[in-house]
Design a protein around this motif. Sequence first.
Motif, PDB file in Angstrom:
ATOM      1  N   MET A 188       1.873  47.074 -45.491  1.00  0.00           N
ATOM      2  CA  MET A 188       1.780  47.124 -44.055  1.00  0.00           C
ATOM      3  C   MET A 188       2.273  48.671 -43.511  1.00  0.00           C
ATOM      4  SD  MET A 188       2.324  44.324 -40.973  1.00  0.00           S
ATOM      5  CE  MET A 188       4.198  44.231 -41.233  1.00  0.00           C
ATOM      6  N   ALA A 189       1.203  49.320 -42.980  1.00  0.00           N
ATOM      7  CA  ALA A 189       1.575  50.422 -42.310  1.00  0.00           C
ATOM      8  C   ALA A 189       2.622  50.463 -41.142  1.00  0.00           C
ATOM      9  CB  ALA A 189       0.085  51.166 -41.896  1.00  0.00           C
ATOM     10  N   ASN A 190       3.096  51.717 -40.832  1.00  0.00           N
ATOM     11  CA  ASN A 190       4.071  51.879 -40.179  1.00  0.00           C
ATOM     12  C   ASN A 190       3.670  51.045 -38.519  1.00  0.00           C
ATOM     13  OD1 ASN A 190       6.475  53.423 -38.470  1.00  0.00           O
ATOM     14  ND2 ASN A 190       6.983  52.362 -40.126  1.00  0.00           N
ATOM     15  N   LEU A 191       2.428  51.536 -38.132  1.00  0.00           N
ATOM     16  CA  LEU A 191       1.968  51.340 -37.020  1.00  0.00           C
ATOM     17  C   LEU A 191       1.524  49.806 -36.983  1.00  0.00           C
ATOM     18  CD1 LEU A 191       1.524  52.893 -34.380  1.00  0.00           C
ATOM     19  CD2 LEU A 191      -0.972  53.265 -35.281  1.00  0.00           C
ATOM     20  N   ASP A 192       1.189  49.356 -38.088  1.00  0.00           N
ATOM     21  CA  ASP A 192       1.072  47.751 -37.972  1.00  0.00           C
ATOM     22  C   ASP A 192       2.523  47.022 -37.792  1.00  0.00           C
ATOM     23  OD1 ASP A 192      -0.960  48.817 -39.355  1.00  0.00           O
ATOM     24  OD2 ASP A 192      -1.420  47.329 -40.891  1.00  0.00           O
ATOM     25  N   ARG A 193       3.672  47.639 -38.526  1.00  0.00           N
ATOM     26  CA  ARG A 193       4.654  46.967 -38.229  1.00  0.00           C
ATOM     27  C   ARG A 193       5.162  47.001 -36.989  1.00  0.00           C
ATOM     28  NH1 ARG A 193       5.831  48.145 -44.104  1.00  0.00           N
ATOM     29  NH2 ARG A 193       6.309  50.602 -43.103  1.00  0.00           N
TER      30      ARG A 193
ATOM     31  N   ALA B 160      -3.182  42.091 -31.501  1.00  0.00           N
ATOM     32  CA  ALA B 160      -4.303  42.559 -31.593  1.00  0.00           C
ATOM     33  C   ALA B 160      -4.569  43.940 -32.127  1.00  0.00           C
ATOM     34  CB  ALA B 160      -5.315  42.473 -30.453  1.00  0.00           C
ATOM     35  N   LEU B 161      -3.568  44.693 -31.733  1.00  0.00           N
ATOM     36  CA  LEU B 161      -3.426  46.107 -32.284  1.00  0.00           C
ATOM     37  C   LEU B 161      -2.556  46.201 -33.512  1.00  0.00           C
ATOM     38  CD1 LEU B 161      -2.699  47.787 -28.983  1.00  0.00           C
ATOM     39  CD2 LEU B 161      -4.787  47.725 -29.987  1.00  0.00           C
ATOM     40  N   SER B 162      -2.060  45.228 -34.056  1.00  0.00           N
ATOM     41  CA  SER B 162      -1.135  45.358 -35.224  1.00  0.00           C
ATOM     42  C   SER B 162      -1.771  45.275 -36.561  1.00  0.00           C
ATOM     43  CB  SER B 162      -0.049  43.968 -35.035  1.00  0.00           C
ATOM     44  OG  SER B 162      -0.845  42.883 -35.479  1.00  0.00           O
ATOM     45  N   ASP B 163      -3.272  45.123 -36.329  1.00  0.00           N
ATOM     46  CA  ASP B 163      -4.043  45.051 -37.758  1.00  0.00           C
ATOM     47  C   ASP B 163      -4.791  46.370 -37.875  1.00  0.00           C
ATOM     48  OD1 ASP B 163      -5.297  42.892 -39.798  1.00  0.00           O
ATOM     49  OD2 ASP B 163      -6.715  44.029 -38.945  1.00  0.00           O
ATOM     50  N   PRO B 164      -5.051  46.785 -38.934  1.00  0.00           N
ATOM     51  CA  PRO B 164      -5.505  48.428 -38.896  1.00  0.00           C
ATOM     52  C   PRO B 164      -7.031  48.154 -38.788  1.00  0.00           C
ATOM     53  CG  PRO B 164      -4.768  47.322 -41.099  1.00  0.00           C
ATOM     54  CD  PRO B 164      -4.091  46.818 -40.180  1.00  0.00           C
ATOM     55  N   THR B 165      -7.566  46.915 -39.349  1.00  0.00           N
ATOM     56  CA  THR B 165      -9.284  46.704 -39.024  1.00  0.00           C
ATOM     57  C   THR B 165      -9.554  46.479 -37.688  1.00  0.00           C
ATOM     58  OG1 THR B 165      -9.604  45.248 -41.077  1.00  0.00           O
ATOM     59  CG2 THR B 165     -11.081  45.029 -39.403  1.00  0.00           C
ATOM     60  N   ARG B 166      -8.681  45.895 -36.793  1.00  0.00           N
ATOM     61  CA  ARG B 166      -8.736  45.921 -35.474  1.00  0.00           C
ATOM     62  C   ARG B 166      -8.713  47.228 -34.560  1.00  0.00           C
ATOM     63  NH1 ARG B 166      -6.525  40.403 -36.411  1.00  0.00           N
ATOM     64  NH2 ARG B 166      -4.384  41.177 -35.536  1.00  0.00           N
ATOM     65  N   ARG B 167      -7.716  47.890 -34.968  1.00  0.00           N
ATOM     66  CA  ARG B 167      -7.424  49.284 -34.510  1.00  0.00           C
ATOM     67  C   ARG B 167      -8.851  50.035 -34.689  1.00  0.00           C
ATOM     68  NH1 ARG B 167      -2.477  48.808 -36.302  1.00  0.00           N
ATOM     69  NH2 ARG B 167      -2.696  50.543 -37.873  1.00  0.00           N
ATOM     70  N   ALA B 168      -9.212  50.036 -35.988  1.00  0.00           N
ATOM     71  CA  ALA B 168     -10.521  50.753 -36.577  1.00  0.00           C
ATOM     72  C   ALA B 168     -11.574  50.484 -35.832  1.00  0.00           C
ATOM     73  CB  ALA B 168     -10.722  50.557 -37.959  1.00  0.00           C
TER      74      ALA B 168
ATOM     75  N   LEU C  49     -12.870  40.214 -34.293  1.00  0.00           N
ATOM     76  CA  LEU C  49     -13.743  40.432 -32.827  1.00  0.00           C
ATOM     77  C   LEU C  49     -13.184  39.453 -31.847  1.00  0.00           C
ATOM     78  CD1 LEU C  49     -17.202  41.217 -33.873  1.00  0.00           C
ATOM     79  CD2 LEU C  49     -15.299  42.844 -33.196  1.00  0.00           C
ATOM     80  N   GLY C  50     -12.961  38.139 -32.361  1.00  0.00           N
ATOM     81  CA  GLY C  50     -12.404  37.066 -31.578  1.00  0.00           C
ATOM     82  C   GLY C  50     -10.913  37.447 -30.859  1.00  0.00           C
ATOM     83  N   VAL C  51     -10.140  37.891 -32.075  1.00  0.00           N
ATOM     84  CA  VAL C  51      -8.872  38.466 -31.279  1.00  0.00           C
ATOM     85  C   VAL C  51      -9.031  39.372 -30.394  1.00  0.00           C
ATOM     86  CG1 VAL C  51      -6.648  39.564 -32.407  1.00  0.00           C
ATOM     87  CG2 VAL C  51      -7.685  37.688 -33.624  1.00  0.00           C
ATOM     88  N   LEU C  52      -9.678  40.419 -30.794  1.00  0.00           N
ATOM     89  CA  LEU C  52      -9.684  41.619 -29.761  1.00  0.00           C
ATOM     90  C   LEU C  52     -10.256  41.025 -28.485  1.00  0.00           C
ATOM     91  CD1 LEU C  52     -11.141  44.357 -32.158  1.00  0.00           C
ATOM     92  CD2 LEU C  52      -8.923  44.389 -30.837  1.00  0.00           C
ATOM     93  N   GLU C  53     -11.232  40.458 -28.545  1.00  0.00           N
ATOM     94  CA  GLU C  53     -11.765  39.674 -27.158  1.00  0.00           C
ATOM     95  C   GLU C  53     -10.883  38.973 -26.361  1.00  0.00           C
ATOM     96  OE1 GLU C  53     -15.875  38.612 -27.612  1.00  0.00           O
ATOM     97  OE2 GLU C  53     -16.314  38.852 -25.618  1.00  0.00           O
ATOM     98  N   ARG C  54     -10.392  38.124 -27.121  1.00  0.00           N
ATOM     99  CA  ARG C  54      -9.261  37.259 -26.502  1.00  0.00           C
ATOM    100  C   ARG C  54      -8.047  37.967 -25.771  1.00  0.00           C
ATOM    101  NH1 ARG C  54      -7.706  33.962 -30.839  1.00  0.00           N
ATOM    102  NH2 ARG C  54      -9.757  34.197 -31.567  1.00  0.00           N
ATOM    103  N   ALA C  55      -7.536  39.217 -26.397  1.00  0.00           N
ATOM    104  CA  ALA C  55      -6.850  40.140 -25.901  1.00  0.00           C
ATOM    105  C   ALA C  55      -7.324  40.741 -24.754  1.00  0.00           C
ATOM    106  CB  ALA C  55      -6.075  40.759 -27.007  1.00  0.00           C
ATOM    107  N   GLY C  56      -8.495  40.948 -24.658  1.00  0.00           N
ATOM    108  CA  GLY C  56      -9.188  41.504 -23.583  1.00  0.00           C
ATOM    109  C   GLY C  56      -9.494  42.970 -23.740  1.00  0.00           C
ATOM    110  N   LEU C  57      -9.267  43.360 -24.891  1.00  0.00           N
ATOM    111  CA  LEU C  57      -9.603  44.703 -25.289  1.00  0.00           C
ATOM    112  C   LEU C  57     -11.114  45.123 -25.441  1.00  0.00           C
ATOM    113  CD1 LEU C  57      -6.814  45.135 -28.019  1.00  0.00           C
ATOM    114  CD2 LEU C  57      -6.788  45.975 -25.815  1.00  0.00           C
ATOM    115  N   ILE C  58     -12.013  44.034 -25.944  1.00  0.00           N
ATOM    116  CA  ILE C  58     -13.400  44.310 -25.794  1.00  0.00           C
ATOM    117  C   ILE C  58     -14.046  43.332 -25.240  1.00  0.00           C
ATOM    118  CG2 ILE C  58     -13.045  45.366 -28.237  1.00  0.00           C
ATOM    119  CD1 ILE C  58     -14.633  42.972 -29.444  1.00  0.00           C
ATOM    120  N   GLU C  59     -15.375  43.708 -24.721  1.00  0.00           N
ATOM    121  CA  GLU C  59     -16.117  42.602 -24.109  1.00  0.00           C
ATOM    122  C   GLU C  59     -17.481  42.580 -24.896  1.00  0.00           C
ATOM    123  OE1 GLU C  59     -16.360  44.288 -20.201  1.00  0.00           O
ATOM    124  OE2 GLU C  59     -14.276  43.313 -19.537  1.00  0.00           O
ATOM    125  N   SER C  60     -18.133  41.339 -24.692  1.00  0.00           N
ATOM    126  CA  SER C  60     -19.591  41.641 -25.409  1.00  0.00           C
ATOM    127  C   SER C  60     -20.448  40.674 -24.753  1.00  0.00           C
ATOM    128  CB  SER C  60     -19.069  41.067 -26.887  1.00  0.00           C
ATOM    129  OG  SER C  60     -18.949  39.636 -26.839  1.00  0.00           O
TER     130      SER C  60
END
Lengths: 107, 107
Positions: free
Chosen positions: B1-6, A10-18, A48-59
């Motif tokens: 892909m940014a470094n943190l992504d990788r 989940a954290l490997s994507d910049p959109t999701r980290r943002a 959002l689904g990826v983040l939620e399945r990873a337990g990082l967010i709730e809704s």
Amino acid sequence: MANLDRIFHALSDPTRRAVIERLRDGGASVSELAQPFDMALPSFLKHLGVLERAGLIESDKQGRTRHCHLADGALVPVSAWMADQRALWEGRTDRLAAFVEQKDANP
Amino acid sequence: MANLDRIFHALSDPTRRAVIERLRDGGASVSELAQPFDMALPSFLKHLGVLERAGLIESDKQGRTRHCHLADGALVPVSAWMADQRALWEGRTDRLAAFVEQKDANP
DNA sequence: GTCAAGATTAGCCATGTGGCTAAGTAATCG
DNA sequence: CGATTACTTAGCCACATGGCTAATCTTGAC
């Protein structure tokens, strides 16, 4: 897929980290969260689904809007793994163990 | 892909995390690293490639064997991001900032 | 009751990932 | 030199991911 797998993925994507960074400032609806991104809503929902399945967010859904917020202690597995690595890696078990303990006692 | 992504992507796989954990105990050759895994060597090599492209491990070829070792400070970007999140998230900027500072001063 | 807004579902597509086998290269051993 | 070892490359395959559009559902606002 193990939980740590899902979290790191989940954290490997910049959109999701943002999204996570955005949610530090407080919860928000799906469309509020989606607004900064140049992406169709269904695509964003997958993130959002990826983040939620990873337990990082709730809704929870209130009326026709869904409100999202960070899950409490969501990053603990990651920081535990990180601390474990750094401790053994850098031979500084004592201080890091203390840090993790403190964190667990005082979340 | 940014470094943190990788980096996060590299950490999202249990095989790759196991390799990192294994390398804490010192460098090893490709086949030594591959030995515990029930996987063909070319498949395993892809994992090493992902780890290396993420900057988590480094390797150099000695004769016909390739020796791998952890990259120095490889996890720093991750722990920096984590600290950033946790600090703002949990409102405990002081102690975490101190922790990161200490880490940087005393690596 | 009608209609717009917010979210969701269904389904398509291109590309990436993670596995394999088979064949190739380079270095050491006898 | 020839054989073996240790990787490496090439190429295949199934499936996941990340994007889209179009259609649907539900709720709130007139």
